[in-house]
Scaffold this motif. Structure first.
Motif, PDB file in Angstrom:
ATOM      1  N   ASP A 176    -125.065 -47.308  62.796  1.00 29.08           N
ATOM      2  CA  ASP A 176    -124.206 -46.145  61.439  1.00 29.08           C
ATOM      3  C   ASP A 176    -123.718 -44.740  61.851  1.00 29.08           C
ATOM      4  OD1 ASP A 176    -126.482 -44.122  60.605  1.00 29.08           O
ATOM      5  OD2 ASP A 176    -127.292 -46.204  61.791  1.00 29.08           O
ATOM      6  N   LYS A 195    -127.920 -52.785  55.129  1.00 30.72           N
ATOM      7  CA  LYS A 195    -127.049 -52.397  54.347  1.00 30.72           C
ATOM      8  C   LYS A 195    -127.236 -52.711  52.640  1.00 30.72           C
ATOM      9  CE  LYS A 195    -123.947 -55.512  57.602  1.00 30.72           C
ATOM     10  NZ  LYS A 195    -123.321 -56.395  57.802  1.00 30.72           N
ATOM     11  N   ASP A 196    -126.258 -51.919  51.488  1.00 28.86           N
ATOM     12  CA  ASP A 196    -126.234 -52.215  50.428  1.00 28.86           C
ATOM     13  C   ASP A 196    -125.603 -53.514  49.310  1.00 28.86           C
ATOM     14  OD1 ASP A 196    -123.650 -51.019  50.180  1.00 28.86           O
ATOM     15  OD2 ASP A 196    -124.095 -49.475  49.923  1.00 28.86           O
ATOM     16  N   THR A 242    -122.981 -53.639  48.360  1.00 33.93           N
ATOM     17  CA  THR A 242    -121.897 -53.156  48.006  1.00 33.93           C
ATOM     18  C   THR A 242    -121.512 -54.156  50.064  1.00 33.93           C
ATOM     19  OG1 THR A 242    -121.559 -51.079  49.212  1.00 33.93           O
ATOM     20  CG2 THR A 242    -121.281 -52.463  46.756  1.00 33.93           C
ATOM     21  N   ASN A 254    -122.270 -52.075  52.525  1.00 32.93           N
ATOM     22  CA  ASN A 254    -121.990 -50.713  53.018  1.00 32.93           C
ATOM     23  C   ASN A 254    -123.096 -50.906  54.194  1.00 32.93           C
ATOM     24  OD1 ASN A 254    -119.260 -50.574  52.600  1.00 32.93           O
ATOM     25  ND2 ASN A 254    -120.401 -49.039  50.546  1.00 32.93           N
ATOM     26  N   LEU A 255    -122.767 -50.355  55.563  1.00 36.62           N
ATOM     27  CA  LEU A 255    -123.561 -50.476  56.299  1.00 36.62           C
ATOM     28  C   LEU A 255    -124.731 -49.012  55.935  1.00 36.62           C
ATOM     29  CD1 LEU A 255    -125.853 -50.593  58.650  1.00 36.62           C
ATOM     30  CD2 LEU A 255    -123.745 -49.695  60.721  1.00 36.62           C
ATOM     31  N   LYS A 256    -125.973 -49.024  55.709  1.00 34.09           N
ATOM     32  CA  LYS A 256    -126.637 -47.755  56.105  1.00 34.09           C
ATOM     33  C   LYS A 256    -127.858 -46.667  56.604  1.00 34.09           C
ATOM     34  CE  LYS A 256    -126.155 -46.735  52.344  1.00 34.09           C
ATOM     35  NZ  LYS A 256    -125.591 -45.244  51.001  1.00 34.09           N
TER      36      LYS A 256
END
Length: 565
Positions: A133, A269-270, A272, A274-276
């Motif tokens: 990330d 990931k969240d 949606t 997206n990589l957190k």
């Protein structure tokens, strides 16, 4: 059971294609990026030098790898390196590392402004995982390295220096892996997916069913992991995070072929997608009573960390655990504290492979089983600083001992605790052993710096504040001279030095002080100089000395198993 069936079906769908990633040969593109050559360099220290966006006016070019003294920078202290790089997009599916060779002495390494690792000691190899990330693929990335030189040469001095994938790193280090079969791979992959699904949905009782009761990952046991599990699960479930994987490999453990190792990058990931966050994962599995369970690495020689209240910072230490530690989980052990020399670190003992020496002596019955704790003492001489801002003595004798006794199965008594060290570590072992005699029963020193002239450390004002009298007051010889004979009652003392060692006279002086007070001790002068070969050739004697001291204790002699405190 429904979740198991769903995940099993998913694995059957993707298992074959995922299993193809097990192959290590036939790489179509290079999985290394050479970083040697010109870097940016600046003397001085400012935390903003780690940042991704920085005005680099005033920075100069320097060659890496090479000592900075060889390039005209003759100083001891702190300097920063920076390097701009691009990482191709095909690395997205790879687990990658920053390999920095060796650095003299200590480093803190940042990638795009985030700390990814730190190491103390000039002999240690630097290999840092780069979280996915943090990487800006096919774009500009910045590596920033803070280097602290404590004396003599400094800098990123030994290569190669590169970005390298895990698979290429295995080849570079000649680490042969026996990869799992397709059936073994799918079993481990399925188990990991099930466990992560249970964790992200808060089904902790079911999660624990996949964990061996004898689970241990370094210092973290099944009980400690169970204690922390709720907090981790709450964080994942409340944020509706999911878990995915990159570069998932499964191989047989080189130490135990029946253990399967899962090695991969975990992507958080969240909702949606997206990589957190991302982190490095290496998990160990074994069939126990017909079930594939996570067992932890069960390492007996590893690095641990804890927070020191006295130093007000996180500290690291190496740990050696005896062969029976995971076999008889009711057994407790005596503890030896081993202190490194000047310019070394807790990791120095790893590169000296002292675990093999201890294992061999235990195997042939020369010493009792013991736990060995190897703290990082920087270049402090293990003494409190003149201004009392760094309380290294209490860090060892209070914070560390209390943490170790609470975390590992020690026998928490003075008569089963010893201290020893090399060179500067001998200084620390003698001074701490004498001053805090209620903590230790045995004190050893290998070519110890038992009295160091002020002129040799005149620049170390961070320790003595420029006060020669303070420096003299913390010398082991001074401490010994000022103590009454009764202070040494029941202490066992053993030390030696080489006949060509510049510290020989200081050791002889300590011998004469103890002798004049009528204090029993063993002192030897062997042929040799002040170097690693000398102390290492006699290291077994120290272990036997402490073992004999421990064996006098009723707790060890009758093999009493103490109840958990």
């Amino acid at each position: 059971m429904k979740i198991y069936a769903v995940l099993l079906f998913a694995v059957l769908l993707v298992g074959c294609s995922t299993y193809q990633n097990q192959k290590l040969n036939g790489l179509e593109k290079s999985e290394t990026i050479d970083l040697s050559g010109k870097w940016l360099f600046r003397i001085g220290d400012d935390e903003k030098y780690s940042e991704f966006k920085l005005d680099e006016f005033g920075w100069v070019e320097i060659k890496v790898p090479s000592q900075w003294e060889k390039q005209g920078y003759n100083f001891d202290g702190i300097a920063w390196y920076r390097k701009h790089i691009q990482i191709p997009g095909y690395f997205k599916t790879k687990k990658i590392y920053l390999y920095l060779g060796k650095i003299d002495d200590n480093d803190r390494v940042y990638f795009n402004g985030e700390l990814i690792g730190l190491t103390n000691g000039w002999t240690q190899e630097r290999i840092y995982f780069i979280p996915n990330d943090l990487i800006k693929y096919d774009s500009d990335n910045v590596i920033a390295v803070r280097v602290e030189d404590k004396g003599l040469s400094g800098g990123i001095y030994d290569g190669p220096v590169m970005i390298i994938s895990r698979d290429e790193l295995w080849k570079f280090k000649n680490e042969t892996k026996r990869l799992a079969s397709e059936k073994e791979f799918n079993s481990v992959f399925l188990t990991v997916k099930i466990m992560d699904s249970l964790l992200t949905t808060g089904r902790l009782t079911s999660y624990l069913a996949f964990l061996s009761p004898k689970y241990r990952e370094n210092e973290k046991t099944y009980t400690l992991w169970k204690r922390d599990l709720g907090q981790i699960s709450d964080f994942l479930t409340q944020n509706r995070y999911s878990i995915d994987y990159v570069d998932f490999k499964v191989y047989h453990s080189p130490e135990n072929d029946s253990v399967l190792v899962a090695d991969y990058v975990r992507l958080i990931k969240d909702a949606t997608g997206n990589l957190k966050f991302s982190d490095e994962q290496i998990k160990y599995f074994k069939y126990e009573n017909g079930s594939l369970l996570e067992i932890g690495n069960r390492s007996r020689f590893f690095r641990a960390k804890f927070y020191s209240d006295w130093l007000k910072e996180e500290r690291t230490f190496f740990v050696y655990l005896p062969p029976s530690y995971d076999i008889d989980i009711s057994k407790r052990y005596p503890t030896l504290y081993l202190l490194h020399g000047y310019g070394g670190s807790d990791e120095s003992w790893k590169y000296d492979n002292i675990n093999t020496v201890v294992d061999s002596l235990i195997k042939i019955g020369k010493i009792v089983e013991m736990i060995i704790i190897m703290p990082d003492g920087d270049t402090s001489f293990y003494a409190n600083t003149y201004d009392r801002k760094k309380m290294y003595e209490q860090y060892i004798t209070d914070d560390l001992i209390n943490y170790v006794d609470a975390t590992f199965r020690t026998i928490p008594h003075r008569e089963t605790r010893g201290i020893d060290g090399v060179s500067m570590g001998g200084f620390g072992a003698m001074s701490l052993g004498f001053k805090y005699f209620d903590k230790f029963i045995s004190i050893g020193s290998m070519m110890g710096a038992l009295e160091v002239p002020f002129e040799r450390v005149k620049e170390r004002k961070d320790i003595h504040g420029g006060d020669s009298l303070y420096w003299k007051s913390i010398q082991p010889t001074t401490i010994a001279q000022g103590l009454a004979k009764e202070h040494f009652d029941s202490l066992n003392i053993f030390f030696y030095v080489g006949d060509k060692d510049w510290l020989k006279d200081a050791n002889i002086k300590m011998h004469e002080i103890l002798k004049s007070k009528g204090i029993p001790h063993t002192f030897k002068i062997y042929p040799g100089e002040h170097n690693r070969d000398f102390w290492f050739s006699h290291f077994a004697e120290n272990l036997v000395f402490h073992s004999n001291s421990f064996y006098k204790s009723k707790y060890v002699r009758i093999k009493e198993k103490l109840k958990t405190q």
